[in-house]
Design a protein around this motif. Sequence first.
Motif, mmCIF file in Angstrom:
data_model
loop_
_atom_site.group_PDB
_atom_site.id
_atom_site.type_symbol
_atom_site.label_atom_id
_atom_site.label_comp_id
_atom_site.label_asym_id
_atom_site.label_seq_id
_atom_site.Cartn_x
_atom_site.Cartn_y
_atom_site.Cartn_z
ATOM 1 N N ARG A 256 32.891 46.238 36.056
ATOM 2 C CA ARG A 256 31.505 45.940 36.435
ATOM 3 C C ARG A 256 30.507 46.952 35.868
ATOM 4 O O ARG A 256 29.355 46.636 35.649
ATOM 5 N N ARG A 257 30.939 48.176 35.659
ATOM 6 C CA ARG A 257 30.042 49.225 35.139
ATOM 7 C C ARG A 257 29.822 49.116 33.631
ATOM 8 O O ARG A 257 29.086 49.913 33.065
ATOM 9 N N HIS A 258 30.446 48.147 32.994
ATOM 10 C CA HIS A 258 30.409 48.068 31.534
ATOM 11 C C HIS A 258 29.883 46.719 31.049
ATOM 12 O O HIS A 258 30.353 46.182 30.046
ATOM 13 N N GLY A 259 28.880 46.185 31.736
ATOM 14 C CA GLY A 259 28.362 44.861 31.422
ATOM 15 C C GLY A 259 27.876 44.696 29.990
ATOM 16 O O GLY A 259 28.177 43.705 29.341
ATOM 17 N N CYS A 260 27.117 45.675 29.491
ATOM 18 C CA CYS A 260 26.597 45.555 28.114
ATOM 19 C C CYS A 260 27.736 45.524 27.104
ATOM 20 O O CYS A 260 27.728 44.702 26.175
ATOM 21 N N SER A 261 28.709 46.393 27.271
ATOM 22 C CA SER A 261 29.855 46.396 26.353
ATOM 23 C C SER A 261 30.649 45.108 26.477
ATOM 24 O O SER A 261 31.091 44.541 25.478
#
Length: 157
Positions: free
Chosen positions: A88-93
């Motif tokens: 969830r903390r890596h949405g852009c990636s």
Amino acid sequence: MAVDIREAEQADAEWFAPRLRAADVAELTAASGPDLGRTLAHALELSPRAAFVAVSPKDGPICLFGFAPFTRLGSRAAPWAVGTEDLRRHGCSLNRFGRLYCRAALEEYDLLVNYVDDRHVESRRWLERIGFSVKEPEPFGRARLPFRRFEMGRDDV
């Protein structure tokens, strides 16, 4: 936060199985049954040249994903992905590599198609963000729960 992508190995199935997001556990159980390690190992077997792990420098492995061809000479593949809570903390990636790997898969296949659990709203929205067409719910999998077919063709990218 950037992530690195590496090829998946069979050991990744065992590593991810007890660490999956609750929604991924519910989806895999409804579609294939309760043995998550076996389901993930089977997905890796079906994706011999196209299974990957997204790794965060801070969080470690966060996503296991791939493309399983329907047949060896076919023009369709089933995209699949599961992740840990850290995903969830890596949405852009996630958006960036989702688009990139789907485009690459469409150089080999005419159509990417699979099903997503209707209850897994987060995954449905992500699929739409990266360009998949998501259909209306229909019974699917072992539990015959509502799942939505999603697809992306060469003309969609």
